[in-house]
Design an enzyme around this catalytic site. Sequence first.
Site, PDB file in Angstrom:
ATOM      1  N   GLU A  76      44.446  43.457  29.943  1.00  0.00           N
ATOM      2  CA  GLU A  76      45.090  44.679  29.463  1.00  0.00           C
ATOM      3  C   GLU A  76      46.080  44.372  28.341  1.00  0.00           C
ATOM      4  OE1 GLU A  76      46.229  48.646  29.098  1.00  0.00           O
ATOM      5  OE2 GLU A  76      44.463  47.698  29.975  1.00  0.00           O
ATOM      6  N   HIS A  79      44.421  43.354  25.025  1.00  0.00           N
ATOM      7  CA  HIS A  79      43.935  44.576  24.390  1.00  0.00           C
ATOM      8  C   HIS A  79      45.079  45.296  23.674  1.00  0.00           C
ATOM      9  CE1 HIS A  79      42.530  48.984  24.829  1.00  0.00           C
ATOM     10  NE2 HIS A  79      41.946  48.464  23.773  1.00  0.00           N
ATOM     11  N   HIS A 270      23.203  61.679  31.090  1.00  0.00           N
ATOM     12  CA  HIS A 270      23.346  60.619  30.083  1.00  0.00           C
ATOM     13  C   HIS A 270      21.983  60.040  29.708  1.00  0.00           C
ATOM     14  CE1 HIS A 270      25.005  57.433  27.742  1.00  0.00           C
ATOM     15  NE2 HIS A 270      24.677  56.473  28.599  1.00  0.00           N
ATOM     16  N   HIS A 331      26.490  47.325  25.178  1.00  0.00           N
ATOM     17  CA  HIS A 331      26.072  48.730  25.074  1.00  0.00           C
ATOM     18  C   HIS A 331      27.125  49.549  24.324  1.00  0.00           C
ATOM     19  CE1 HIS A 331      23.237  51.786  26.173  1.00  0.00           C
ATOM     20  NE2 HIS A 331      24.099  52.487  26.883  1.00  0.00           N
TER      21      HIS A 331
END
Length: 384
Positions: A76, A79, A270, A331
């Site tokens: 975290e 990031h 989706h 992805h």
Amino acid sequence: MDYPALLSKLIRLSIGLTLVVIVLGAYTRISDAGLGCPDWPGCYGQLNVPMKNDEIMRASALFPGHTIEPYKAWLEMIHRYVAGSLGLLIAAILVVSFKVPNIPKAWPSALALLVVFQAALGMWTVTLKLMPIIVVLHLFGGFALLSLLLVFYLVSRAYCQRQNNKVINDGCQSQENLSYQGLHSASSLQKMGWLSLSVLIVQIFLGGWTSSNYAALVCTSLPLCEGDWWQAFNLSGAFTIFQHPLLMNGNSYEFGVLDYGSRMTIHLVHRFGAIISAITLLFFAWQLVRFSSSRTLNRAAWSLVGLVVLQISLGIANVVMHLPVILAVGHNLVAALLLLNIVFICTQLRLSYRPKVIGQATNHIQMRMITKPSHNTEQSKLSK
């Protein structure tokens, strides 16, 4: 100082760093590290992850009931560090853009505002305990920042080339050399480009909604879910944007709060969206190859085909292999590259064939066709 060149370098660097931030965000989210630090902007009341015994004791006292997991906390914080560096780059772009005369200032101003809003979304992601709509908006903010940076780069590059009187021969026809058929094709390509972009944005939302509601592993068979999935189909429950806080698990939305039917519906929608998106994008690529004379756009069209095939393959692999982290992150990355590709194509079409100019040129051609006297009429006038 060559401010236009510096601005171009800063934008390119920011595009690359934005992709890194998107990948790190996806890795953090998929690794269930979104609440690795329960506060913002620090971590357990300090600017780095508590590692020493006295730091851990102080963090446990400040946040009782939280289990300190250094690995997730570091994910975290890394990031956040990279995102903060990106914010500084955007600020530099804003400053340098004002050193370049006549360049549009709306783009860097919008970038700066978006970075501020994105920072607020990052804070709300933590303080609102991974509320799905906030997580999706945070994802959208990163993708929007990536798109705006690319558009600003292309617009500023076109401006600098005009200022330096440079002519780039990439195979694009000038507006003056376009025939009536060419004008019509250019306008149709622009409309198809906007449609493709809209479909892709909806699909990105569906992907983010699937991930933020932890619905990626609800269906583990192909092409549809296992069992009597149609009996549990719940469209209204699947897209409850503001989910009730009382449904939270352990005072957070981590690991999802929706029932099986709602998550299964999200997953299937989706998948259906992926089919529609693939058909739309591949048709757009075919249209580009067929009607565009630009080598740049043709290369972008073939890249679009490759990215669509790769994204479908990654989606199938994620289902079959039960969402390995590396493939799930890939992805997300390919989705960002697809968006970049479509935004690049739409911007190039916009810069090459402006609709207003196309409309004026088309009217001019039509007026010439109407007002131009025929050969027989001229001969009759001469005989009289």
